[in-house]
Design a protein around this motif. Structure first.
Motif, PDB file in Angstrom:
ATOM      1  N   ARG A 166       0.806  -1.205   0.000  1.00  0.00           N
ATOM      2  CA  ARG A 166       0.000   0.000   0.000  1.00  0.00           C
ATOM      3  C   ARG A 166       0.841   1.257   0.000  1.00  0.00           C
ATOM      4  N   MET A 167       2.154   1.057   0.070  1.00  0.00           N
ATOM      5  CA  MET A 167       2.989   2.249   0.117  1.00  0.00           C
ATOM      6  C   MET A 167       3.140   2.844  -1.270  1.00  0.00           C
ATOM      7  N   VAL A 168       2.954   4.110  -1.312  1.00  0.00           N
ATOM      8  CA  VAL A 168       3.239   4.826  -2.551  1.00  0.00           C
ATOM      9  C   VAL A 168       4.042   6.063  -2.157  1.00  0.00           C
ATOM     10  N   THR A 169       4.541   6.742  -3.161  1.00  0.00           N
ATOM     11  CA  THR A 169       5.266   7.974  -2.834  1.00  0.00           C
ATOM     12  C   THR A 169       4.351   9.163  -3.081  1.00  0.00           C
ATOM     13  N   PHE A 170       4.841  10.296  -2.700  1.00  0.00           N
ATOM     14  CA  PHE A 170       4.085  11.513  -2.909  1.00  0.00           C
ATOM     15  C   PHE A 170       4.239  12.048  -4.325  1.00  0.00           C
ATOM     16  N   VAL A 186       4.586   6.446   1.836  1.00  0.00           N
ATOM     17  CA  VAL A 186       3.517   6.508   2.830  1.00  0.00           C
ATOM     18  C   VAL A 186       2.361   5.655   2.331  1.00  0.00           C
ATOM     19  N   ASP A 187       1.483   5.303   3.245  1.00  0.00           N
ATOM     20  CA  ASP A 187       0.358   4.461   2.876  1.00  0.00           C
ATOM     21  C   ASP A 187      -0.520   5.144   1.834  1.00  0.00           C
ATOM     22  N   ARG A 188      -1.005   4.334   0.926  1.00  0.00           N
ATOM     23  CA  ARG A 188      -1.800   4.869  -0.177  1.00  0.00           C
ATOM     24  C   ARG A 188      -2.998   5.672   0.318  1.00  0.00           C
ATOM     25  N   ASN A 189      -3.609   5.173   1.365  1.00  0.00           N
ATOM     26  CA  ASN A 189      -4.775   5.878   1.894  1.00  0.00           C
ATOM     27  C   ASN A 189      -4.422   7.279   2.327  1.00  0.00           C
ATOM     28  N   VAL A 190      -3.265   7.390   2.957  1.00  0.00           N
ATOM     29  CA  VAL A 190      -2.853   8.713   3.423  1.00  0.00           C
ATOM     30  C   VAL A 190      -2.678   9.648   2.240  1.00  0.00           C
ATOM     31  N   VAL A 191      -2.007   9.162   1.209  1.00  0.00           N
ATOM     32  CA  VAL A 191      -1.770  10.007   0.037  1.00  0.00           C
ATOM     33  C   VAL A 191      -3.092  10.460  -0.566  1.00  0.00           C
ATOM     34  N   GLU A 192      -4.010   9.516  -0.678  1.00  0.00           N
ATOM     35  CA  GLU A 192      -5.296   9.890  -1.278  1.00  0.00           C
ATOM     36  C   GLU A 192      -5.998  10.959  -0.472  1.00  0.00           C
ATOM     37  N   ARG A 193      -5.997  10.764   0.831  1.00  0.00           N
ATOM     38  CA  ARG A 193      -6.811  11.666   1.631  1.00  0.00           C
ATOM     39  C   ARG A 193      -6.138  12.998   1.894  1.00  0.00           C
ATOM     40  N   VAL A 217       6.866  29.025  -2.814  1.00  0.00           N
ATOM     41  CA  VAL A 217       6.038  28.083  -2.062  1.00  0.00           C
ATOM     42  C   VAL A 217       6.858  26.806  -1.894  1.00  0.00           C
ATOM     43  N   ASP A 218       7.024  26.400  -0.638  1.00  0.00           N
ATOM     44  CA  ASP A 218       7.777  25.181  -0.339  1.00  0.00           C
ATOM     45  C   ASP A 218       6.822  24.055  -0.020  1.00  0.00           C
ATOM     46  N   LEU A 219       7.023  22.938  -0.669  1.00  0.00           N
ATOM     47  CA  LEU A 219       6.205  21.777  -0.357  1.00  0.00           C
ATOM     48  C   LEU A 219       7.158  20.636  -0.028  1.00  0.00           C
ATOM     49  N   ARG A 220       7.139  20.209   1.216  1.00  0.00           N
ATOM     50  CA  ARG A 220       8.083  19.166   1.604  1.00  0.00           C
ATOM     51  C   ARG A 220       7.398  18.055   2.364  1.00  0.00           C
ATOM     52  N   ALA A 221       7.893  16.858   2.168  1.00  0.00           N
ATOM     53  CA  ALA A 221       7.400  15.718   2.932  1.00  0.00           C
ATOM     54  C   ALA A 221       8.584  15.000   3.544  1.00  0.00           C
ATOM     55  N   PRO A 270      -0.127   9.985  10.407  1.00  0.00           N
ATOM     56  CA  PRO A 270       0.450   8.693  10.741  1.00  0.00           C
ATOM     57  C   PRO A 270       0.997   8.042   9.483  1.00  0.00           C
ATOM     58  N   LEU A 271       2.035   7.254   9.668  1.00  0.00           N
ATOM     59  CA  LEU A 271       2.650   6.567   8.538  1.00  0.00           C
ATOM     60  C   LEU A 271       1.656   5.679   7.834  1.00  0.00           C
TER      61      LEU A 271
END
Lengths: 895, 163
Positions: free
Chosen positions: A568-572, A605-612, A646-650, A753-754
């Motif tokens: 389920r891990m994907v990147t940003f 990060v988990d796919r769900n997190v990325v989606e949401r 604009v800085d966007l960091r993960a 959360p991760l």
């Protein structure tokens, strides 16, 4: 049919193809398949080879049959290549869909990069290649509309390259990207029969981009006065050649330069070949280096930029070899030889000769750079391009005599030297002899002469000449295919490249529902397995084999869990790319200049997190640009650079994912926010907000009802609203924080959360209850007696940990559970982003991973409790939320 | 929605009820709102919750809250016995359609009883805070029909609190 024979036949067919309607299309498709065959040969996928060649066979036969009909004076039956091509191959359509989507994605990335740096010629060339490839593939399937769009886009890019003005094409090209995406989607959903999206608008935009641009390059002389190209499928622009500045031509030193360079370059080929067999010869290497160095110097003086560029890169390579910071490979000799060749051509063009093609020079430079970076030098990557190029040339000259209209083939002498068959010296001698004999009236071909001299055998000569015989561009290009096929080293490069490609391509689509179900089941398996392990009945069995087997089960289960979670891990990456595009569009609309700096796109990060997180992120970025950043002139007024940032960091931080959105704009104005809040009734009237901390004031913007129209200029929602953003983040068990300095900018920190499912936790006990504390929030644990206790100013107990005084909280009091002994037990040092404190518990039970379960949406939200976990014995343990605990306890410190 | 109608229907027209005891009284709820009956579990207490929320339990892998009906009705505390059990009730679905069960601790379960509409009397005015739908006279005693949602709401739990 073997490959070489196929190629020979193909070459012969080239001449005929011109006379047959759609013959070129068939030929192109045949050539594409041949190229594929060659690639697969590189992969040693011989089975595939047979199929592909069989299909090529068929196509060639068809061509020849038609040619025969023509020759016999018969009329050709009307076949619509388009119809058959589209209907027969669903697989082709699928491939095209993937290819178009990929192309669109890659093109978009390139366009955004070009936006930032319009001078990047490599990106522009790559973009053109992408469009060109899509055009070709669309052609195979007879998708005329797409071909037209791609063709016009290609022309637009060419014009931009000519005129040096890249900016105006970016928007129309993004339009092409959108078109391709939309069409690919439609094809995927409805198959090949679906009509393409409307493109007239897009084509107008493409045409308009040229107005104000420069005049398109004149068609090449090789046209030989043919009538204007009849359809868009034929290219109207010619192949560009290297342009050398005209002011150089009137310089007096120019002639000296040409003469000297000629001298230098004369010996270089021989030097290089000698160097190949004696790579340790420093003197030789130095001499070669000096040649390029000198030419570069004078060329620089004369402003001959293309020459400077090429010689510089070559010189760098040679220098590294000199300094032994680069290990010599034989391919380096090829590279330098090519450089020498091209440089020589460029210099000759100053004397009236024909300059080399830009594309060749670009390719040479690219390969030099690859070598400098230590990467595999691109051999076969050029392959399909080479084939396509050859076919382009074909189309261009289809009215004339193909065989005759050919750029000078490699001289036999060069070929022999390059293939290592004969040394350069021998060729020199032979050439001299040839000249002498010619003067004496005997005209000998060099090849024959060499055989006569015994320098080379007839066989070797034939072999080397092999490709030269049928001297059409297609054959010579395709001959390169054959050559390449035989080079084992290069085949390896192909394999690697394809493997890389395969890694990207070899994905499989899985329903996300199934994936989630699988991950959940694995989570349950872990728990059930723990329950089995902790079963007292099992513990009483004394058996080493059982213990071993159980341990094995445990290990496998853990591995399974890790593997399933990684599914389920994907990147940003894709989210950030979407943001890149968004920034550009929003900035344009808002009339602001924005630079987006992205970091940590590869954070997993988990796919769900990325989606949401996608929607909240989009909202925050919009806000930052619309309201955070000032307009360009205002920024200059206050002494900031015109372009807002604009800085966007993960990144990962203490077991969580943090996503930062930062702008260097106006910042939040405390007074304005308080005023707004009073106005909206979010603060009791009469207060002036002074007693609120900065954090509390900023958090007011998250209150529903705060978001409004423009009165508050620093932050305003949009109906979608900041309250929804916070709600979304908190629904993910995340947190959103604001930091801001008026006039300097605002930062939003999203802590997530991760994964939404599982945490690694420390199990502690107070009284009869167990609790789980996220491991990453724990710094250390120690006995209370080991450290000195103090009393703080507010009366609360403090403990001295290596010089820092930290407050003590008793977990027993926080959860209303009587402790064994408040003065004893264990101290757990907790730390989160903003607080550190010591938590007193009765006992540390152990460490384990637990599946986080929600406690039920029908309960009031609990501060300090993040969820529940089902332990091995079936009971529920509460999972503590450290920051919530810390906050909650602050209000009850007086205990 | 159907549950809701069913419940209303049950009270108005009568229907099947689950009768249980909170000593010394008897209460009943419509059978449609009862998901299952389970034995007493170890309950994990929740900090700083309303007093009548005893805590949570593990119901086959799902964590559900457990309410103490005695406390919510203001009755005296009573230790659990070997006939005490938990009635898992299902009330209204959330916005997104999920139904969260809530467990209710009772002293014992008596029977499933058909209760006719005509036998239901309205409760006396102002009694029990509005969560008694009606009263039914049986041979032994009077059974109070509980309106669970109102009861839960008064405890501070229920989907209307948090979407």
């Amino acid at each position: 049919m073997n490959l070489s024979a196929a190629l020979a036949e193909l070459a012969a067919s080239c001449k005929l193809a011109a006379e047959i309607p759609d013959g070129l299309k068939l030929l192109r498709s045949a050539a594409n398949r041949l190229a594929k065959a060659a690639r697969k040969l590189g992969e040693e996928d011989l089975a595939a080879d047979a199929d592909l060649l069989a299909s090529v066979d068929g196509e060639l036969e068809e061509l020849l049959a038609k040619a025969a009909l023509l020759a016999a004076g018969e009329r050709l039956p009307r076949t619509s290549v388009t119809a058959t091509a589209v209907s027969e191959d669903d697989a082709l359509v699928d491939m095209l869909v993937v290819s178009m989507s990929d192309a669109a994605g890659n093109a978009e990335e390139l366009l955004l990069a070009l936006d930032a740096d319009p001078g990047d010629a490599n990106n522009l060339a790559e973009l053109r290649r992408i469009v060109h490839t899509v055009k070709g593939e669309a052609g195979v399937l007879g998708l005329d509309a797409t071909q037209v769009v791609c063709h016009e886009a290609e022309e637009m890019i060419d014009r931009a390259v000519d005129g040096g003005n890249v900016r105006p094409i970016i928007d129309p090209m993004l339009g092409v990207v959108d078109y391709l995406r939309r069409y690919a989607e439609a094809l995927r959903a409805h198959g090949a029969a679906v009509p393409p999206p409307a493109s007239q608008d897009l084509r107008d935009r493409i045409k308009q981009s040229s107005r104000g641009g420069s005049v398109p390059a004149a068609p090449k002389a090789q046209d030989r006065g043919r009538a204007a190209p009849p359809e868009p499928q034929t290219r109207a622009t010619g192949e560009r050649r290297v342009q050398l500045t005209s002011d150089a031509l009137v310089d007096e030193t120019l002639q000296d330069f040409i003469d000297e360079s000629r001298q230098h370059l004369e010996s270089i080929e021989a030097d290089l070949l000698e160097f190949e067999s004696k790579p340790d010869d420093e003197e030789l290497l130095n001499r070669i280096f000096r040649t390029f160095h000198t030419i570069k110097g004078v060329a620089g003086f004369l402003n001959l930029t293309p020459i400077v560029r090429l010689t510089h890169t070559t010189e760098t390579l040679l220098d590294r070899l000199r300094q032994a910071t680069l290990t010599f490979q034989s391919v380096h000799v090829d590279l330098v030889l090519t450089s020498a060749d091209l440089t020589s051509k460029m210099i000759e063009s100053l004397a009236g000769g024909e300059a080399p093609f830009e594309r060749d020079v670009e390719r040479a430079e690219r390969r030099l750079e690859q070598a400098l970076r230590g990467e595999r030098v691109d051999e076969l990557g050029a392959l399909p391009t080479v084939v396509n190029e050859a076919l382009d040339k074909l189309e261009l000259t289809s009215g004339g005599d193909i065989v005759a209209s050919v750029p000078t083939p490699a001289r036999i002498g060069e070929l022999l030297v390059r293939n290592g068959v004969v040394s350069a010296d021998r060729i020199e001698d032979a050439l001299k002899l040839q000249r002498e004999r010619a003067q004496a009236g005997q005209n000998l071909r060099l090849g024959d002469l060499l055989v006569e001299l015994g320098v080379v055998s007839r066989d070797e000569l034939e072999r080397t000449l092999g490709g030269r015989r049928a001297a059409s561009p297609v054959t010579s290009a395709l001959q390169a295919v054959v050559d390449v096929e035989e080079a084992a080293e290069v085949a390896e490069a192909v394999t690697k490249a394809n493997r890389r490609k395969a890694q990207v391509d070899a994905t499989i689509k899985v329903s996300t529902l199934r994936l989630d179900a699988l991950v959940d089941m694995v989570g349950e398996l872990v728990i059930a397995q723990q329950m089995v392990l902790q079963d007292p009945a099992l513990r009483s069995v004394k058996s080493t084999t059982l213990a071993r087997n159980l341990s094995q089960v445990n290990k496998i289960t853990r591995d399974l869990q890790e593997a399933s979670m990684s599914l389920r891990m994907v990147t940003f990456r894709s989210t950030f790319q979407k943001v890149s595009r968004l920034v550009r569009d929003v900035a344009q609309k808002a009339g602001k200049k924005v630079e987006l700096v992205v970091g940590g796109a590869d954070t997993e990060v988990d796919r769900n997190v990325v989606e949401r997180i996608s929607d909240p992120l989009v909202h925050l970025i919009r806000n930052a640009i619309d309201h955070g950043l000032e307009p360009p002139d205002r920024r200059l007024e206050v002494g900031k650079p015109e372009v807002g940032q604009v800085d966007l960091r993960a990144y990962h931080a203490s077991g969580a994912i943090v996503v930062e959105v930062r702008d260097d704009g106006r910042g939040l104005d405390r007074t304005k926010i308080v005023a707004k809040a009073l106005e909206k009734g979010l603060l009791p009237t009469g207060t002036n907000g002074d007693e609120l901390t900065e954090e509390e004031v900023f958090n007011l913007i998250f209150e529903p009802g705060f978001s409004t129209a423009a009165a508050v200029t620093d932050i305003s929602g949009r109906g979608v609203g900041m309250d929804v953003v916070r709600k979304n983040i908190e629904a993910m068990r995340g947190r959103i924080e604001i930091q801001s300095k008026p006039g300097r900018g605002t930062t939003f920190l999203l802590r997530l959360p991760l994964t939404l499912a599982i945490i690694d936790g420390m199990v502690v006990r107070v009284g009869t209850q167990r609790f789980v504390i996220p491991t990453l929030a724990i710094e250390e644990s120690f006995q209370p007696s080991a450290r000195k206790a103090h009393w703080g100013a507010d009366g609360g107990p403090l403990v001295d940990v290596r010089g820092t005084l930290l407050p003590i909280r008793h977990l027993s009091r926080l959860v209303d559970e009587p402790s064994d002994d408040e003065m004893g037990g264990v101290m757990v040092l907790m730390s989160t982003g903003s607080t550190r404190f010591c938590l007193q518990v009765d006992e540390i039970v152990g460490q384990q991973q637990v599946v986080i379960k929600n406690l039920g949406s029908n309960l009031p939200k609990m501060q300090g409790v993040a969820g529940g976990a089902i332990m091995g014995d079936g009971r529920v343990a509460l999972i503590l939320d450290v920051e919530g605990l810390a906050k909650g306890s602050q209000t009850s410190v007086s205990y | 929605m159907n549950q809701e109608l069913a419940r209303r229907g049950a009270t108005e027209q009568g229907g099947k009820y689950l009768v249980f005891a909170l000593e010394p009284n008897q209460y009943a709820v419509p059978i449609q709102s009862v998901r299952e009956i389970i034995a007493m579990h170890d309950i994990t207490p929740l900090p700083r919750m309303p007093h009548c929320v005893r805590g949570v339990i593990n119901l086959r892998g799902r964590i559900i809250p457990v309410a103490d009906l005695r406390r919510s009705l203001g009755m005296s505390e009573r230790d659990a016995t070997n006939v005490s059990c938990i009635i898992v009730t299902e009330t209204e679905a959330d916005e997104d359609g999920t139904v969260t069960p809530i467990g209710c601790i009772v002293d014992s379960v008596c029977e499933v009883r058909e209760i006719g509409r005509d036998t239901i009397q309205s409760p006396p005015q102002g009694s029990e805070g509005g969560y008694v739908d009606g009263l039914v006279r049986t041979d032994e005693t009077v059974v109070a029909l509980l309106q669970l949602e109102t009861l839960f709401a008064s405890m501070g739990i229920g989907s209307q609190n948090f979407g």
